[in-house]
Design an enzyme around this catalytic site. Structure first.
Site, PDB file in Angstrom:
ATOM      1  N   ASN A   1     -49.393  10.102  69.539  1.00 62.98           N
ATOM      2  CA  ASN A   1     -48.542  10.806  68.585  1.00 62.98           C
ATOM      3  C   ASN A   1     -48.604  10.108  67.251  1.00 62.98           C
ATOM      4  O   ASN A   1     -48.848   8.910  67.157  1.00 62.98           O
ATOM      5  CB  ASN A   1     -47.096  10.911  69.096  1.00 62.98           C
ATOM      6  CG  ASN A   1     -46.241   9.748  68.659  1.00 62.98           C
ATOM      7  OD1 ASN A   1     -45.727   9.710  67.537  1.00 62.98           O
ATOM      8  ND2 ASN A   1     -46.104   8.759  69.530  1.00 62.98           N
TER       9      ASN A   1
ATOM     10  N   LYS B   1     -33.403   8.986  68.760  1.00 64.09           N
ATOM     11  CA  LYS B   1     -34.558   9.097  67.882  1.00 64.09           C
ATOM     12  C   LYS B   1     -34.460   8.146  66.681  1.00 64.09           C
ATOM     13  O   LYS B   1     -33.384   7.938  66.128  1.00 64.09           O
ATOM     14  CB  LYS B   1     -34.592  10.538  67.370  1.00 64.09           C
ATOM     15  CG  LYS B   1     -35.794  10.897  66.588  1.00 64.09           C
ATOM     16  CD  LYS B   1     -35.542  12.108  65.706  1.00 64.09           C
ATOM     17  CE  LYS B   1     -35.021  13.312  66.428  1.00 64.09           C
ATOM     18  NZ  LYS B   1     -36.011  13.922  67.261  1.00 64.09           N
ATOM     19  N   GLY B   2     -35.572   7.581  66.274  1.00 59.68           N
ATOM     20  CA  GLY B   2     -35.596   6.598  65.193  1.00 59.68           C
ATOM     21  C   GLY B   2     -34.892   7.076  63.932  1.00 59.68           C
ATOM     22  O   GLY B   2     -35.112   8.195  63.469  1.00 59.68           O
TER      23      GLY B   2
ATOM     24  N   CYS C   1     -43.350   0.561  64.889  1.00 60.37           N
ATOM     25  CA  CYS C   1     -43.847   1.933  64.779  1.00 60.37           C
ATOM     26  C   CYS C   1     -45.234   1.924  64.152  1.00 60.37           C
ATOM     27  O   CYS C   1     -45.410   1.476  63.026  1.00 60.37           O
ATOM     28  CB  CYS C   1     -42.928   2.808  63.936  1.00 60.37           C
ATOM     29  SG  CYS C   1     -43.584   4.486  63.826  1.00 60.37           S
TER      30      CYS C   1
ATOM     31  N   GLY D   1     -39.980   7.205  78.632  1.00 63.36           N
ATOM     32  CA  GLY D   1     -40.397   7.829  77.378  1.00 63.36           C
ATOM     33  C   GLY D   1     -41.086   9.161  77.573  1.00 63.36           C
ATOM     34  O   GLY D   1     -40.453  10.174  77.907  1.00 63.36           O
TER      35      GLY D   1
ATOM     36  N   THR E   1     -45.738   2.073  71.251  1.00 64.59           N
ATOM     37  CA  THR E   1     -47.047   2.668  71.553  1.00 64.59           C
ATOM     38  C   THR E   1     -48.202   1.786  71.079  1.00 64.59           C
ATOM     39  O   THR E   1     -48.064   0.989  70.156  1.00 64.59           O
ATOM     40  CB  THR E   1     -47.162   4.042  70.872  1.00 64.59           C
ATOM     41  OG1 THR E   1     -46.852   3.880  69.492  1.00 64.59           O
ATOM     42  CG2 THR E   1     -46.203   5.038  71.494  1.00 64.59           C
TER      43      THR E   1
ATOM     44  N   ASN F   1     -36.645  -1.421  65.395  1.00 59.73           N
ATOM     45  CA  ASN F   1     -38.021  -1.001  65.644  1.00 59.73           C
ATOM     46  C   ASN F   1     -38.941  -1.658  64.618  1.00 59.73           C
ATOM     47  O   ASN F   1     -39.025  -1.205  63.484  1.00 59.73           O
ATOM     48  CB  ASN F   1     -38.100   0.530  65.571  1.00 59.73           C
ATOM     49  CG  ASN F   1     -39.481   1.052  65.899  1.00 59.73           C
ATOM     50  OD1 ASN F   1     -40.371   0.293  66.287  1.00 59.73           O
ATOM     51  ND2 ASN F   1     -39.671   2.353  65.754  1.00 59.73           N
TER      52      ASN F   1
ATOM     53  N   GLY G   1     -47.627   6.915  77.679  1.00 53.66           N
ATOM     54  CA  GLY G   1     -47.864   7.585  78.955  1.00 53.66           C
ATOM     55  C   GLY G   1     -48.498   6.639  79.973  1.00 53.66           C
ATOM     56  O   GLY G   1     -48.727   5.463  79.686  1.00 53.66           O
TER      57      GLY G   1
ATOM     58  N   GLY H   1     -43.223   1.810  79.178  1.00 54.26           N
ATOM     59  CA  GLY H   1     -44.634   2.075  78.929  1.00 54.26           C
ATOM     60  C   GLY H   1     -45.227   2.814  80.119  1.00 54.26           C
ATOM     61  O   GLY H   1     -45.632   2.208  81.100  1.00 54.26           O
TER      62      GLY H   1
HETATM   63  C1  LIG Z   1     -43.421  11.503  70.340  1.00 52.75           C
HETATM   64  C2  LIG Z   1     -42.967  10.078  70.369  1.00 52.75           C
HETATM   65  C3  LIG Z   1     -42.071   9.621  69.411  1.00 52.75           C
HETATM   66  C4  LIG Z   1     -41.625   8.300  69.416  1.00 52.75           C
HETATM   67  N1  LIG Z   1     -40.730   7.879  68.469  1.00 52.75           N
HETATM   68  C5  LIG Z   1     -40.271   6.597  68.504  1.00 52.75           C
HETATM   69  C6  LIG Z   1     -39.277   6.148  67.573  1.00 52.75           C
HETATM   70  O1  LIG Z   1     -38.780   6.899  66.735  1.00 52.75           O
HETATM   71  N2  LIG Z   1     -38.871   4.845  67.644  1.00 52.75           N
HETATM   72  C7  LIG Z   1     -39.383   3.984  68.588  1.00 52.75           C
HETATM   73  O2  LIG Z   1     -38.976   2.827  68.620  1.00 52.75           O
HETATM   74  N3  LIG Z   1     -40.291   4.389  69.494  1.00 52.75           N
HETATM   75  C8  LIG Z   1     -40.753   5.661  69.467  1.00 52.75           C
HETATM   76  N4  LIG Z   1     -41.672   6.069  70.418  1.00 52.75           N
HETATM   77  C9  LIG Z   1     -42.172   5.108  71.416  1.00 52.75           C
HETATM   78  C10 LIG Z   1     -41.416   5.228  72.733  1.00 52.75           C
HETATM   79  O3  LIG Z   1     -40.045   4.944  72.548  1.00 52.75           O
HETATM   80  C11 LIG Z   1     -42.010   4.262  73.787  1.00 52.75           C
HETATM   81  O4  LIG Z   1     -41.899   2.952  73.298  1.00 52.75           O
HETATM   82  C12 LIG Z   1     -43.474   4.542  74.085  1.00 52.75           C
HETATM   83  O5  LIG Z   1     -43.725   5.913  74.085  1.00 52.75           O
HETATM   84  C13 LIG Z   1     -43.947   3.935  75.415  1.00 52.75           C
HETATM   85  O6  LIG Z   1     -43.267   4.447  76.515  1.00 52.75           O
HETATM   86  P1  LIG Z   1     -43.788   5.701  77.397  1.00 52.75           P
HETATM   87  O7  LIG Z   1     -45.211   5.428  77.756  1.00 52.75           O
HETATM   88  O8  LIG Z   1     -42.868   5.775  78.566  1.00 52.75           O
HETATM   89  O9  LIG Z   1     -43.691   6.882  76.511  1.00 52.75           O
HETATM   90  C14 LIG Z   1     -42.117   7.398  70.418  1.00 52.75           C
HETATM   91  C15 LIG Z   1     -43.009   7.871  71.386  1.00 52.75           C
HETATM   92  C16 LIG Z   1     -43.434   9.187  71.391  1.00 52.75           C
HETATM   93  C17 LIG Z   1     -44.390   9.649  72.460  1.00 52.75           C
END
Ligand SMILES: Cc1cc2nc3c(=O)[nH]c(=O)nc-3n(C[C@H](O)[C@H](O)[C@H](O)COP(=O)(O)O)c2cc1C
Ligand SMILES: Cc1cc2nc3c(=O)[nH]c(=O)nc-3n(C[C@H](O)[C@H](O)[C@H](O)COP(=O)(O)OP(=O)(O)OC[C@H]3O[C@@H](n4cnc5c(N)ncnc54)[C@H](O)[C@@H]3O)c2cc1C
Ligand code: FES
Lengths: 303, 255
Positions: free
Chosen positions: A69, A45-46, A130, A265, A193, A127, A217, A243
């Site tokens: 989110n 987690k970040g 964000c 993710g 995201t 990162n 998602g 992604g």
């Molecule tokens: C609830 C949530 C929290 C996230 N927190 C972070 C974070 O702290 N640092 C980061 O680099 N990406 C964060 N992400 C992004 C994910 O690491 C990922 O890049 C993004 O969700 C795309 O992948 P996915 O479609 O498989 O989820 C977060 C995503 C979600 C859904």
């Protein structure tokens, strides 16, 4: 036996499947479901220098095939992490990779210096993407000069593997990738995201307290895949693609488009054991296609 | 310890036009479940339902390895679950969250509105077995919404309010005369239901210096503490409703 191992810069991954930052906690939350040691890596987690409460509730809205989110990097800060969490996770039989966040270049540097002292963290993911924080975050990742500045500055204080996580909220992703490669990144990860928004028509109100949030998602998968492919063609350093990966077929598509390894993710929320299933699925795919080494699949898109 | 498993639909019984009891059973012994715990149920093959849906346990039948949920239809997921056929598999992560506290030999008041009555069947049984004197008050729009009265009667005094006056006192739950009685001398109040109702109950409890526990129903993406989407502001900062809740002492909430 097929060989799933892959080397990314100096990181030897036992397989190309990692979990994405913010969707896997610190790994501890998953130990009831499986041994995180089975993973190629865990992106935790970040982290930020100081405690961050994140954004007000509501922070989540379900969308068609995905979610928005607006968590806003809630975490208790690096000191709390070092004292209370790191000791419990440092001996996992996989790579623990820290996701580094700051609102100024100085903050990125100080945080990186602290993480650099932790022997069991062999890499950081910078990162700069964000979308849910007012200062810093994505602001660094949507213009080349600022992405270069922060990557350069962190590179100067960090000798281990430096992964830079790109924002998809840009016009030309390849240009961003080239910029951070030039500034010293060892690896690139993408995508974070997509900036999105949801409204309740009945109440005419936004569904997130911050109005906009980050979309993740399966709904983002085609765009993410395209961006990974563009980045793969532009740079020489390896790519962590992600992604919307929900299953092994999705993961293989990302590998074929140029990802040396992938991150899972949002899928972790729906099936906490999904990354194990993806590892198995990749193995089965390789057996079925007579592929001995997963490296053969990286960027192996055919015309 | 939480687990993920496929359970099969044993029965679905509709209680009124918009709510039903979903009974699931498995072959393995069910895990230890406490009153207040919840499960995250995956709704498969329904376009538009992407995330799991959280539901409190209505009841647990250890002999038959089955668990049940009281589901109110509010949208696509809750509607879809009600259309499953007997024998269909449903993927469940459980048990999740914390539990209500159970005192011994005290006088307690349970207040439930809408689907918020779900956790109180198990809670009432546990409270009764520990010698507590129980009053249960449920609120709804009309008599159709007043459910489980027979079950609750086995635990103690049962009262109700309906907005249209078709059963019990007319009005909203906190307008029930019991709240203004001189002998309103409970040791503990439990509440679950719409947030406005829970806040009103919590205020009465605070004004009278009575401890109050509320079970919150925040939007959840994961249900097991990783997404940080389900937070509630408390006097000790943001807490996760799915792991540090759903049950909170209302004095700790920034309400
Ligand atoms: C609830 C949530 C929290 C996230 N927190 C972070 C974070 O702290 N640092 C980061 O680099 N990406 C964060 N992400 C992004 C994910 O690491 C990922 O890049 C993004 O969700 C795309 O992948 P996915 O479609 O498989 O989820 C977060 C995503 C979600 C859904
Ligand atoms: C810990 C916990 C325990 C719960 N226990 C029960 C229970 O025992 N019985 C029961 O019927 N419901 C319970 N709920 C609420 C239930 O989870 C939601 O009603 C359900 O997720 C709605 O899904 P849907 O697809 O039908 O609605 P959607 O189509 O997703 O949404 C329809 C409407 O429902 C609202 N909604 C969506 N999710 C929630 C939620 N988590 N809480 C409140 N409203 C929501 C939306 O805002 C929207 O207005 C509980 C929630 C939590 C967090
Ligand atoms: S719902 Fe994900 S942390 Fe609570």
């Amino acid at each position: 036996m097929v060989d799933l191992s892959i080397k990314i810069h100096e990181l030897e991954l036992k397989n190309p499947v990692a979990t994405a930052s913010g969707t896997f906690g610190y790994g501890e939350e998953f130990t009831d479901f499986f041994d995180p040691g089975a993973l190629g890596a865990i992106f935790i987690k970040g982290l930020t220098l100081k405690n961050r409460d994140g954004n007000p509730y509501p922070r989540m809205a379900e969308t068609a095939s995905g979610m928005l989110n607006a968590v806003g990097l809630q975490n208790k800060g690096i000191e709390h992490f070092i004292e209370n969490i790191y000791p419990a996770i440092k001996n996992y039989n996989t790579h623990i990779i820290a996701n580094v966040n700051g609102s100024t270049v100085e903050e990125y540097i100080s945080l990186t210096e602290k993480i650099n002292e932790l022997d069991h963290i062999p890499a950081i993911e910078l990162n700069i993407s964000c979308p849910n924080v007012k200062e810093g975050g994505m602001a660094f990742g949507v213009s080349c000069p600022s992405a270069i500045a922060v990557t350069n500055a962190v590179r100067k204080v960090y000798d281990k593997t430096l992964i830079v996580k790109l924002s998809p909220n840009v016009t030309d992703i390849a240009e961003m990738a080239l910029a951070v490669e030039g500034a010293g990144a060892d690896t690139i990860s993408l995508v974070n995201t997509f900036l999105g928004m949801a409204i309740d028509a009945e109440t005419r109100k936004p569904l997130l307290s911050t109005i906009t949030g980050g979309l993740s998602g399966p709904c983002i998968k085609p765009i993410a895949l395209r961006m990974v492919w563009q980045v793969y063609q532009a740079v020489k350093i390896p790519v962590f693609g992600m992604g919307g990966i929900m299953n092994a077929a999705d993961a293989i598509e990302f590998i074929l488009s140029g990802s040396s390894a992938i991150q899972v993710g949002t899928a972790n929320f729906i099936d906490p054991q999904i990354s194990l299933k993806i590892i198995k699925g990749i193995e089965e795919y390789m057996e079925r296609h007579g592929v001995e080494n997963v490296k053969e699949l990286v960027g192996a898109l055919e015309d | 310890m939480k687990r993920i498993e496929d359970l099969s639909v044993k029965n679905i019984s509709w209680l009124n036009s918009n709510s039903y009891v979903l009974e699931l059973s498995g072959t393995k012994a069910i895990p230890d479940i406490l009153p207040g715990n919840f499960a995250e149920i995956r709704v498969d093959h329904h376009p538009g339902v992407f995330l799991r849906r959280p539901f409190s346990y209505l009841d647990v039948d250890e002999k038959n390895n089955s668990i049940s949920f009281f589901v109110k239809v509010v949208g696509k997921g809750s509607r879809k679950l009600g259309t499953l056929e007997k024998g269909e598999l449903v993927n469940v992560i459980h048990p999740l969250g914390n539990a209500f506290s159970i005192p011994d030999n005290k006088k307690v008041l349970i207040t439930g509105g809408g689907s918020g009555i779900a956790p109180f069947i198990m809670l009432g049984r546990e409270l009764k077995s520990r010698g507590n004197e129980i009053t249960i008050i449920t609120g709804g729009r009309s008599s159709e919404d007043i459910l489980f009265s027979e079950e609750f009667k086995a635990y103690g005094e049962v009262l109700c309010t309906t907005e249209d006056g078709s059963l019990g006192e007319k009005g909203i739950l906190t307008e029930h005369p019991i709240f203004t009685k001189d002998n309103f001398d409970f040791d503990l109040i439990y509440t679950c239901g719409p947030e406005g109702m829970m806040k009103a109950v919590a205020k009465i409890a605070r004004d009278k210096g009575i401890a109050c526990e509320a079970s919150l129903e925040h939007l959840m993406a994961c249900g097991f503490g990783v997404c940080l989407c389900c937070i509630q502001e408390t006097t000790e900062g943001n807490k996760c409703v799915c792991t540090e809740g759903p049950v909170f002492n209302t004095n700790d909430l920034k309400w």
